[in-house]
Each structure stands twice: as C-alpha cells, then as structure tokens.
Motif scaffolding. Structure first.
Motif, short mmCIF file in Angstrom:
data_model
loop_
_atom_site.label_atom_id
_atom_site.label_comp_id
_atom_site.label_asym_id
_atom_site.label_seq_id
_atom_site.Cartn_x
_atom_site.Cartn_y
_atom_site.Cartn_z
N ASN A 218 0.85 -1.18 0.00
CA ASN A 218 0.00 0.00 0.00
C ASN A 218 0.89 1.24 0.00
O ASN A 218 1.50 1.56 1.01
CB ASN A 218 -0.90 0.01 1.23
N LEU B 20 0.04 4.45 -0.44
CA LEU B 20 -0.63 5.74 -0.26
C LEU B 20 0.15 6.67 0.67
O LEU B 20 0.32 7.85 0.38
CB LEU B 20 -2.04 5.53 0.29
N ALA C 279 -6.49 10.00 -3.85
CA ALA C 279 -6.83 8.68 -4.39
C ALA C 279 -8.34 8.66 -4.61
O ALA C 279 -9.12 9.11 -3.76
CB ALA C 279 -6.43 7.60 -3.40
N TYR C 280 -8.76 8.14 -5.76
CA TYR C 280 -10.20 8.12 -6.08
C TYR C 280 -10.67 6.69 -6.36
O TYR C 280 -9.90 5.81 -6.76
CB TYR C 280 -10.51 9.01 -7.29
N GLU C 281 -11.96 6.50 -6.13
CA GLU C 281 -12.61 5.23 -6.43
C GLU C 281 -13.99 5.53 -7.00
O GLU C 281 -14.70 6.42 -6.51
CB GLU C 281 -12.74 4.38 -5.17
N ASP D 136 -17.53 4.79 -7.02
CA ASP D 136 -18.50 4.14 -6.14
C ASP D 136 -19.75 3.84 -6.96
O ASP D 136 -20.48 4.76 -7.35
CB ASP D 136 -18.82 5.05 -4.96
N ARG E 226 -10.88 8.96 -1.61
CA ARG E 226 -10.62 8.02 -0.53
C ARG E 226 -9.45 8.47 0.37
O ARG E 226 -9.36 8.05 1.53
CB ARG E 226 -10.32 6.63 -1.10
N ASP F 201 -14.14 10.92 1.37
CA ASP F 201 -15.49 10.36 1.21
C ASP F 201 -16.44 11.33 0.52
O ASP F 201 -17.64 11.06 0.42
CB ASP F 201 -16.08 9.91 2.55
N ASP G 24 -6.06 -3.34 -7.14
CA ASP G 24 -5.74 -2.31 -6.16
C ASP G 24 -7.00 -1.83 -5.45
O ASP G 24 -8.10 -1.84 -6.03
CB ASP G 24 -5.05 -1.13 -6.85
N VAL H 173 -8.02 1.16 -4.70
CA VAL H 173 -8.61 2.35 -5.31
C VAL H 173 -8.38 2.29 -6.82
O VAL H 173 -7.56 1.52 -7.30
CB VAL H 173 -8.03 3.66 -4.73
N ASP H 174 -9.14 3.11 -7.55
CA ASP H 174 -9.04 3.06 -9.01
C ASP H 174 -7.87 3.88 -9.56
O ASP H 174 -7.45 3.69 -10.70
CB ASP H 174 -10.35 3.55 -9.64
#
Length: 495
Positions: A148, A150, A163-165, A167, A176, A195, A250, A252-253
């Motif tokens: 990890n 990050l 960091a993005y994901e 949803d 994130r 968030d 991973d 996150v995206d």
C-alpha cells in the motif's frame, strides 16, 4: 494496491547547466547546489552538445543562460521542447527584457529568471525545480506490485493529489485519501474531502459537462492530461490535471494529480497582452514614420526645388532666398531626426550578438569631426542587441560630444563593470564643457539643446534606444570634466 521499488534517482536531481563558466546560469546553479544537497550539476558550454546530452543522459532539469556561444537560450528551449515537452527548463538572463520573458513564457518555460545585482532566492527556486522534477517523474509503473503506497505518495509528492474510487452505489468518483498538498492548495480539510464526491467538491457548476467527459475517460482507464478550472475554498483556480490509473486488484481506481498553474496562466495572459500592446505601439509608430517620411518630406522637397530654381533665375539679390533655403534645410534635419526617434523607440523583438569594438569604429567613421579623437577600450565586449539601433545610439553620442566640444575633442569609450569586475555595459565620455547636475535628467527630453543648430532630438534618440532594449542610462561628469554617459543592464555575451 501494489507499488514497485522507489527509483534510486528519487533523491538526487541532475541539473544540466548550459552556460559559460562565468555565465548567469553557472552562477545560479552554483547557488542551487549550495541550497540543496540533492542537486547535482553537469556543465556544458556548447548548446548543440547539450542537446545530445539531454537525449543520452538522465537529466532532470536544464538550466541555460539566454546568451550562449552559437545558439541563444530561446532556440535551445525550442529544441528541447520539440523532443522533451515535459522536461523542466529554467532560462536565466543576466538582465533580460520583457520581450524575451514573453517569448519564454509562450514557449512553456518552467522558470524564467532575471538575475540582477541583488541575486535570486535560490532556496525558493530550488523548491520549484524539485516540484517540477517530481511531477515529471510520476509514472504509473511505480504504482504496480504488492503493498500500500498511499502513505509514501501523499507524504512525498509535492502536488495536490488524492486517491479516487468509482463508487457504483453513489454513481460517482469518490475521494478516498488526500495528501497535505491537496489540503493546503485547495483549502479543504481531510474530514471534508475524504469520502466526498469529486465533482461535488471541486467542480464549478458551469464546468459539469466538461467534468462528465473527463470522468468518462478516467473511468475507461485512459490517461488524461488537461488544463481545468476547479473550485478551491478560496475561489476558482487553474490546474493541470493528470490521472494515474491503477490495476483492478488495487483498493482504489487511481490517483488524481492537480498541479496549480494559476500563476503560470496569469503570466502567459500578461505576456500575450504585452505582445499585443507592443505590436499595437509598433504599428502606430509605423504610421507616424509614414506620415513624417512622405507627407512632410514631399512638400519640403518641392519647396527646396522652387527656392533653388528662383535663386538660379535671379542674378541679383538672393539674401531672402538664402534664408528660406537655410530654413528648409533646418526643417529637413528636424524631419530626419524625428524619423530616427520614431524608429529607435520601437520595442526590440529581434537581437543579435554584436562586437562593440568594430561597431564603435564604424560609427566614429561617419562623424564630421576632423580634429576630434576617439579612444576606444571595449575589445572583447559583445552584447545582445539590435545592431542598427545601437549604431544610432553611438552616432548620436559621438555627434553630441563633437558638436559641444571645442573642435579638438577627445571621446573615450570603455567598459562598465560591477563590483565583481564583470562587464555590465559601456560608457562614452568626452572632455567638453560637461552637463550641469541640474540638467542631467532633462537632457534626454525632446527639444532640449544648448546648440543653436541642434534639433534637441539626438539624446532623445539615445534614450529611445536604451528604453527599447530595457537597458539603463545615466549621466555623470567625466574624468576630464566633460560629460560621461553610462549605458548598463546589457545582455553581455560570454566569450
């Protein structure tokens, strides 16, 4: 989320200094190395060899003087940008000009540094260079593999990053994690940012359509590099956005990197406005030159012809006609000086390296002063300038010295140096009556003259040449009690 090993070159930053040993870039990189231990410097005097070095070696940043031996700094910048569009490039001018700065900014120079006698803050510049190098080194390959990363990324990377994901439940990209730079530049604390939906937090309402298109590309795993306007807590700012997609395994995206380019955009706009203003001023001067050279000179030529014809036809008294001829000749001199003033006042946009010694000799050769003497001591001094306008400057200073002298005037031309003995300009001094201290500012104003035959425009032409190059000029008393004109802040070319 997996990351590979950190590049062994992450700590060291390799600077390629393209300059003479005593040039502006050499002096500046010396202070950069002293300011930051991680900076390593390589010298190259030949700009063509420097281009090969950039292609063959692992160079992180080019720091180049504007004045080089065979190629100026702007040409070197253009060549580097053609092959390495994202390589950090710092252009250093000993004094510089607005025209050079505008062209450098338009060519996407990383930093344009004008080194004056007070110096440049090497610590701040070193930080900006480190930021540019870190941004360029960011590569999606370093974010593959187990582990990890990050914490390391957010602690070390200098640009605002989160960091993005995507949803699926919320149907949006969600933040994130965010690094310190994001909190500092965007002005949102982590509690609010993490968030939150990306578009809801930082996309202005009138940019949503653009954001939807970017989201679609990012979600498809495409790499995006775009200039975007985004909402910070303090207001709208301009960013260079780049995404770093990660593997499906991973957590996150990907990462979103926002380099704040608000000030760079502002400088580019100001540079474009300055260029437009200079072009408009030059156009106005061209119109004035056309009026003076045609609409005024043509009637004068007609009048001179008529007076000459009348003098030939009248064999008796011609005193009144002689007076008229002298008045016409006087007006023609004024027109010629006004033309020179208009032409030399245009801002310099193209320059060349000029050897002063040969130019000074050529200018002295056209001066009508058979009993006057020139003593020149500027051998080896070369400057970047408009040759034609510098010629006007010397001719008018020489003519001013001869016309105000006693006929046996001696004119000295020499080099002006700074406290370290480096050349920064030249002087023209004579042994004439000199200029009283109270008149030394007024001498450059149009119509100022102490000569019955002068137009008062000669020294105004000199001031116009100086202003057009963004140089400085001052008047003092010479060693012989005459006038001494010092022209400084020149772009002196290294040998």
């Amino acid at each position: 989320m997996a990351h590979g090993a950190v590049d062994e070159r992450d700590d060291a930053i390799s600077l390629l200094c393209v300059s003479g040993w005593s040039g502006a870039a050499a002096e500046l990189t010396g202070r950069l190395v002293a300011a930051r231990d991680r900076f390593e410097r390589t010298f190259e005097r030949d700009p063509y060899v420097a281009l090969e070095t950039v292609g063959d070696a692992e160079i992180d940043c080019v720091v180049a003087s504007y004045t080089l031996s065979d190629l100026d700094g702007l040409s070197l910048l253009a060549s580097v940008r053609a092959e390495h569009p994202d390589l950090p490039f710092v252009l250093v001018a000993a004094d510089g000009s607005e025209a050079v700065a505008a062209r450098a900014v338009s060519m996407d120079v990383t930093e344009y540094v004008r080194v004056d006698r007070t110096g440049t803050d090497a610590t701040d510049l070193a930080d900006r260079i480190a930021t540019a190098v870190s941004e360029r080194r960011t590569d999606p390959g370093q974010f593959s593999g187990p582990g990890n990363p990050l914490t390391a990324v957010f602690e070390e990377f200098p640009e605002p990053t989160f960091a993005y994901e995507f949803d699926e439940t919320r149907g949006a990209a969600v933040i994130r994690a965010a690094n310190d730079a994001f909190v500092e530049v965007f002005g949102y604390d982590r509690e609010r940012a993490v968030d939150s939906e990306v578009d809801e937090l930082i996309v202005p309402p009138d940019r949503q359509t653009e954001a939807d298109a970017v989201d679609e590309q990012v979600r498809a795993g495409e790499r995006v590099d775009a200039t975007l306007e985004r909402q910070a807590a303090s207001g709208l700012r301009v960013f260079r956005f780049r995404n770093i997609p990660l593997a499906e395994a991973d957590p996150v995206d990907g990462f979103a990197v926002y380099a704040d380019v608000t000030e760079r955009q502002r400088r580019q706009r100001e540079a474009a406005e300055r260029r437009h203003q200079l072009e408009r001023q030059n156009d106005q001067l061209e119109q004035l030159i056309s009026v003076i050279s045609h609409d005024l000179r043509s009637p004068l030529n007609v009048a001179a012809g008529r007076v000459d014809m009348a003098r030939r036809e009248r064999s008796g008294e011609t005193e009144s006609l002689d007076t008229a001829a002298e008045a016409i000749e006087r007006m023609d001199t004024i027109v010629e000086d006004a033309l020179s003033l208009a032409r030399t006042g245009r801002t310099v946009t193209e320059t060349e390296s000029v050897t002063l010694a040969s130019l000074v000799d050529a200018c002295w050769g056209v001066i009508d002063g058979p009993d006057a003497t020139l003593e020149s001591a500027v051998d080896g001094l070369r400057v970047e300038c408009d040759r034609g306008r510098l010629r006007h400057l010397f001719e008018n200073l020489f003519r001013n010295a001869v016309e105000h002298g006693d006929g046996e005037t001696t004119v000295h031309v020499g080099t002006v140096t700074d406290a370290e003995g480096e050349p920064v300009g030249f002087f023209v001094a004579d042994d004439g009556p000199g200029i009283p201290p109270e008149d030394r500012e007024a001498v450059f104003e149009p119509s100022y003259t102490t000569s019955e035959s002068g137009t008062g425009l000669g020294l105004s032409i000199v001031a116009g040449v100086v202003d057009a190059h963004d140089w400085s000029i001052s008047v003092a008393e010479s060693a012989a009690g005459g006038a001494r004109f010092e022209v400084t802040d020149l772009d002196v070319v290294d040998d």
